[in-house]
Design an enzyme around this catalytic site. Structure first.
Site, PDB file in Angstrom:
ATOM      1  N   ARG A  14     -13.874  13.354 -55.039  1.00 18.67           N
ATOM      2  CA  ARG A  14     -13.097  14.585 -54.778  1.00 18.67           C
ATOM      3  C   ARG A  14     -13.169  15.574 -55.932  1.00 18.67           C
ATOM      4  NH1 ARG A  14      -9.548  10.680 -52.833  1.00 18.67           N
ATOM      5  NH2 ARG A  14      -9.729  10.479 -50.582  1.00 18.67           N
ATOM      6  N   LYS A  44     -19.312  29.078 -57.432  1.00 20.10           N
ATOM      7  CA  LYS A  44     -19.864  28.925 -56.076  1.00 20.10           C
ATOM      8  C   LYS A  44     -20.949  27.868 -56.137  1.00 20.10           C
ATOM      9  CE  LYS A  44     -19.254  33.406 -53.846  1.00 20.10           C
ATOM     10  NZ  LYS A  44     -19.961  34.578 -53.294  1.00 20.10           N
ATOM     11  N   GLU A  63     -30.520  41.222 -60.619  1.00 18.40           N
ATOM     12  CA  GLU A  63     -29.076  40.912 -60.675  1.00 18.40           C
ATOM     13  C   GLU A  63     -28.418  41.684 -61.824  1.00 18.40           C
ATOM     14  OE1 GLU A  63     -27.530  39.298 -58.380  1.00 18.40           O
ATOM     15  OE2 GLU A  63     -28.854  37.779 -57.506  1.00 18.40           O
ATOM     16  N   LYS A  76     -19.302  39.680 -64.574  1.00 16.37           N
ATOM     17  CA  LYS A  76     -19.097  38.663 -63.536  1.00 16.37           C
ATOM     18  C   LYS A  76     -17.758  37.952 -63.757  1.00 16.37           C
ATOM     19  CE  LYS A  76     -20.545  35.328 -60.459  1.00 16.37           C
ATOM     20  NZ  LYS A  76     -21.576  34.694 -59.704  1.00 16.37           N
ATOM     21  N   GLU A 131     -13.159  35.058 -53.459  1.00 17.79           N
ATOM     22  CA  GLU A 131     -13.808  36.123 -52.691  1.00 17.79           C
ATOM     23  C   GLU A 131     -12.999  36.566 -51.468  1.00 17.79           C
ATOM     24  OE1 GLU A 131     -18.178  35.978 -52.465  1.00 17.79           O
ATOM     25  OE2 GLU A 131     -17.988  36.770 -50.440  1.00 17.79           O
ATOM     26  N   ARG A 134     -14.297  40.260 -55.195  1.00 17.47           N
ATOM     27  CA  ARG A 134     -15.532  39.527 -55.531  1.00 17.47           C
ATOM     28  C   ARG A 134     -16.685  39.888 -54.587  1.00 17.47           C
ATOM     29  NH1 ARG A 134     -16.243  33.217 -57.467  1.00 17.47           N
ATOM     30  NH2 ARG A 134     -18.514  33.288 -57.513  1.00 17.47           N
ATOM     31  N   ASN A 183     -21.888  40.945 -53.967  1.00 17.50           N
ATOM     32  CA  ASN A 183     -22.908  40.743 -52.930  1.00 17.50           C
ATOM     33  C   ASN A 183     -23.714  42.010 -52.656  1.00 17.50           C
ATOM     34  OD1 ASN A 183     -22.094  38.053 -52.502  1.00 17.50           O
ATOM     35  ND2 ASN A 183     -20.352  38.797 -51.313  1.00 17.50           N
ATOM     36  N   HIS A 234     -27.239  42.031 -51.211  1.00 20.08           N
ATOM     37  CA  HIS A 234     -27.470  40.702 -50.648  1.00 20.08           C
ATOM     38  C   HIS A 234     -27.453  40.671 -49.122  1.00 20.08           C
ATOM     39  CE1 HIS A 234     -26.901  39.640 -54.809  1.00 20.08           C
ATOM     40  NE2 HIS A 234     -27.068  38.356 -54.580  1.00 20.08           N
ATOM     41  N   HIS A 269     -30.485  38.722 -48.390  1.00 23.91           N
ATOM     42  CA  HIS A 269     -30.467  37.389 -47.771  1.00 23.91           C
ATOM     43  C   HIS A 269     -31.247  37.385 -46.461  1.00 23.91           C
ATOM     44  CE1 HIS A 269     -26.754  35.512 -49.970  1.00 23.91           C
ATOM     45  NE2 HIS A 269     -27.870  35.385 -50.641  1.00 23.91           N
ATOM     46  N   HIS A 328     -35.338  35.077 -54.894  1.00 26.48           N
ATOM     47  CA  HIS A 328     -34.016  35.657 -54.645  1.00 26.48           C
ATOM     48  C   HIS A 328     -33.856  37.068 -55.242  1.00 26.48           C
ATOM     49  CE1 HIS A 328     -29.713  35.711 -53.935  1.00 26.48           C
ATOM     50  NE2 HIS A 328     -29.513  35.967 -55.218  1.00 26.48           N
TER      51      HIS A 328
HETATM   52  P1  NAD Z   1     -34.738  28.546 -59.295  1.00 26.57           P
HETATM   53  O1  NAD Z   1     -33.607  27.704 -59.673  1.00 26.57           O
HETATM   54  O2  NAD Z   1     -35.576  28.111 -58.149  1.00 26.57           O
HETATM   55  O3  NAD Z   1     -35.685  28.731 -60.579  1.00 26.57           O
HETATM   56  C1  NAD Z   1     -36.842  29.523 -60.463  1.00 26.57           C
HETATM   57  C2  NAD Z   1     -38.085  28.765 -60.972  1.00 26.57           C
HETATM   58  O4  NAD Z   1     -38.076  28.763 -62.393  1.00 26.57           O
HETATM   59  C3  NAD Z   1     -38.143  27.316 -60.551  1.00 26.57           C
HETATM   60  O5  NAD Z   1     -39.472  26.978 -60.249  1.00 26.57           O
HETATM   61  C4  NAD Z   1     -37.684  26.570 -61.807  1.00 26.57           C
HETATM   62  O6  NAD Z   1     -38.189  25.254 -61.885  1.00 26.57           O
HETATM   63  C5  NAD Z   1     -38.255  27.434 -62.891  1.00 26.57           C
HETATM   64  N1  NAD Z   1     -37.577  27.397 -64.166  1.00 26.57           N
HETATM   65  C6  NAD Z   1     -36.252  27.351 -64.396  1.00 26.57           C
HETATM   66  N2  NAD Z   1     -35.993  27.506 -65.695  1.00 26.57           N
HETATM   67  C7  NAD Z   1     -37.187  27.631 -66.326  1.00 26.57           C
HETATM   68  C8  NAD Z   1     -37.568  27.843 -67.658  1.00 26.57           C
HETATM   69  N3  NAD Z   1     -36.672  28.022 -68.620  1.00 26.57           N
HETATM   70  N4  NAD Z   1     -38.901  27.887 -67.940  1.00 26.57           N
HETATM   71  C9  NAD Z   1     -39.816  27.770 -66.955  1.00 26.57           C
HETATM   72  N5  NAD Z   1     -39.508  27.615 -65.666  1.00 26.57           N
HETATM   73  C10 NAD Z   1     -38.199  27.551 -65.350  1.00 26.57           C
HETATM   74  O7  NAD Z   1     -34.281  30.047 -58.978  1.00 26.57           O
HETATM   75  P2  NAD Z   1     -33.131  30.994 -59.598  1.00 26.57           P
HETATM   76  O8  NAD Z   1     -33.624  32.360 -59.397  1.00 26.57           O
HETATM   77  O9  NAD Z   1     -32.704  30.552 -60.929  1.00 26.57           O
HETATM   78  O10 NAD Z   1     -31.890  30.751 -58.627  1.00 26.57           O
HETATM   79  C11 NAD Z   1     -31.960  31.085 -57.275  1.00 26.57           C
HETATM   80  C12 NAD Z   1     -30.914  30.276 -56.542  1.00 26.57           C
HETATM   81  O11 NAD Z   1     -29.643  30.586 -57.075  1.00 26.57           O
HETATM   82  C13 NAD Z   1     -30.869  30.581 -55.066  1.00 26.57           C
HETATM   83  O12 NAD Z   1     -30.738  29.385 -54.352  1.00 26.57           O
HETATM   84  C14 NAD Z   1     -29.616  31.427 -54.926  1.00 26.57           C
HETATM   85  O13 NAD Z   1     -29.001  31.275 -53.669  1.00 26.57           O
HETATM   86  C15 NAD Z   1     -28.756  30.841 -56.008  1.00 26.57           C
HETATM   87  N6  NAD Z   1     -27.715  31.760 -56.501  1.00 26.57           N
HETATM   88  C16 NAD Z   1     -26.448  31.292 -56.554  1.00 26.57           C
HETATM   89  C17 NAD Z   1     -25.439  32.099 -57.038  1.00 26.57           C
HETATM   90  C18 NAD Z   1     -24.041  31.554 -57.164  1.00 26.57           C
HETATM   91  O14 NAD Z   1     -23.113  32.324 -57.427  1.00 26.57           O
HETATM   92  N7  NAD Z   1     -23.853  30.262 -57.042  1.00 26.57           N
HETATM   93  C19 NAD Z   1     -25.729  33.398 -57.469  1.00 26.57           C
HETATM   94  C20 NAD Z   1     -27.055  33.853 -57.417  1.00 26.57           C
HETATM   95  C21 NAD Z   1     -28.047  33.015 -56.935  1.00 26.57           C
HETATM   96  N1  GLY Z   2     -23.281  35.667 -56.610  1.00 22.37           N
HETATM   97  C1  GLY Z   2     -22.140  36.127 -55.915  1.00 22.37           C
HETATM   98  C2  GLY Z   2     -20.867  35.510 -56.376  1.00 22.37           C
HETATM   99  O1  GLY Z   2     -20.862  34.710 -57.274  1.00 22.37           O
HETATM  100  O2  GLY Z   2     -19.833  35.804 -55.837  1.00 22.37           O
END
Ligand code: NAD
Ligand code: GLY
Length: 370
Positions: free
Chosen positions: A127, A149, A191, A233, A243, A247, A251, A254, A258, A271
């Site tokens: 949990r 999130k 971003e 942020k 949200e 918040r 988006n 997005h 998305h 992304h």
């Molecule tokens: P990702 O995690 O896929 O990383 C991108 C690529 O870079 C991958 O191939 C990874 O292995 C590589 N990588 C990571 N760090 C590295 C480094 N230091 N050196 C070399 N390679 C490296 O993509 P991302 O853009 O980091 O994240 C996208 C994801 O995040 C999506 O799923 C999106 O929905 C999510 N997201 C979530 C939130 C949230 O608030 N939770 C906000 C924005 C995005």
């Molecule tokens: N990336 C959008 C949020 O964290 O609310």
């Protein structure tokens, strides 16, 4: 990338769920000591992928062990395909088999994919057990590691299954960005531009002035944009953790973004690229609705282009785009709501009617969308 060792700390104040975002080059090697400050039972699971694990896994493991922790490394596949219930379950299996308990920690070492997935597993296990974000991409350092999130994708929609689970600590080592592929670095800038557009016109102007240095990953500039993005942020999340209202401005870009990611099967665009196109096209829509001026839309488009980000809508059929936009989680009472710009530094949230969006799509024509 050269390193700069000054430490910055941004506080996320959420009563008993409050935490620090610490930003410092070389922090990767200090994770053990930083975790000690949080207490815990001595067990840590580090979730990472083969790419990041190869680069930074050893240093993180070494630091944790030196601080007295028993460490379990959990590898998940690289990329968006790891954000599934199946991989959540695989992580939970390891935590259960190895008898992790409430006081054990999960450390997410990687980009947004690893952070969202590992955070979700931490939210579910017993949990909810504490987790620490160690983001290694620009997207994750300025956005996904902050705000709690967590979640995975479903065939019907991105991030459809998830939970709010705040990290206990966010450790950002900007030096890790030095190994990031150029495409991922540029994607993260989308971003960062978003924060300027939604909240801070001065920051937007800073990005305009220093885009050249940022593309060269000048350490001082990088540290500044990561810190300022985290501050913005954090302030939004502190005002509206779940949200329910404010918040939603995070988006921006997005709704269309998305939709484009899902239309491309999460393979064609990363992304940040989808968000960049989304911001440009949503500003065009805002212009059509009379919410912002042509000058505002053009200024944003110039910065997106200067960063080397895409801005063209890769969709020619309106129905395809509209259907994909319907799957966005930001539907309220069956109506699609979208964040649209009014000025640089100010956005508004409006309900969108199909007929209005269709009119915009037809009126701007292919030439203006491209
Ligand atoms: P990702 O995690 O896929 O990383 C991108 C690529 O870079 C991958 O191939 C990874 O292995 C590589 N990588 C990571 N760090 C590295 C480094 N230091 N050196 C070399 N390679 C490296 O993509 P991302 O853009 O980091 O994240 C996208 C994801 O995040 C999506 O799923 C999106 O929905 C999510 N997201 C979530 C939130 C949230 O608030 N939770 C906000 C924005 C995005
Ligand atoms: N990336 C959008 C949020 O964290 O609310």
């Amino acid at each position: 990338m050269q390193s700069s060792t000054a430490e910055q700390c941004v506080k996320v104040s959420l009563a008993e769920r409050s935490y620090d975002i610490v930003i410092k080059a070389g922090l990767l090697h200090e994770v053990g000591g930083r975790l000690r400050g949080l207490g815990g039972s001595g067990r840590v699971a580090v979730v990472t992928n083969p790419v990041v694990g190869r680069l930074y896994g050893k240093a993180v493991r070494h630091s944790l062990k030196a601080a007295g922790y028993r460490v379990t490394m959990i590898l998940v596949p690289d990329g968006e395909r790891a954000k599934t219930l199946r991989w959540t379950s695989a992580i939970l299996d390891v935590l259960a088999r190895e008898r992790f308990e409430r006081g054990s920690f999960v450390v997410a070492l990687g980009g947004g994919v690893v952070g969202d997935l590992a955070g979700f597993a931490a939210a579910l296990f017993a949990r909810g057990i504490p987790f620490v974000q160690m983001p290694t991409t620009l997207v994750s350092q300025v956005d996904s590691s902050v705000g709690g999130k967590t979640g995975v994708n479903h065939a019907v929609g991105k991030n459809l299954i998830g939970a709010f689970h705040q990290p206990r600590l966010v450790l950002i080592d900007p030096a890790t960005l030095g190994t990031l592929p150029k495409r991922e670095w540029v994607a993260g800038l989308a971003e960062v531009i978003k924060y300027g557009m939604i909240e801070d016109a001065e920051f937007f102007a800073y990005l305009e002035r220093h885009m050249h240095d940022l593309l060269a990953m000048e350490p001082g500039r990088v540290a500044h944009i990561v810190t300022r993005s985290c501050q913005i942020k954090a302030s939004v999340v502190m005002e509206d953790e779940r949200e329910s209202d404010r918040r939603r401005i995070l988006n921006y870009g997005h709704t269309v973004g998305h939709a484009l990611e899902s239309l491309g099967g999460y393979r064609k665009l990363v992304h940040g690229e989808a968000v960049a196109i989304g911001m440009v096209q949503e500003a065009s829509l805002a212009r059509h609705l009379g919410l912002c001026s042509q000058a505002v839309a053009a200024r944003q488009r110039s910065l997106v282009r200067a960063a080397g980000l895409p801005d063209v809508l890769p969709v020619t059929r309106f129905s395809e785009l509209w259907t994909a936009m319907q799957h966005d989680k930001k539907m309220a009472g069956g109506r699609l709501h979208c964040v649209l710009p009014e000025q640089v530094g100010r956005v508004t949230i409006v309900p969108l009617e199909r007929s209005v969006v269709k009119e915009w799509f037809a009126s701007v024509g292919h030439a203006a969308r491209s």
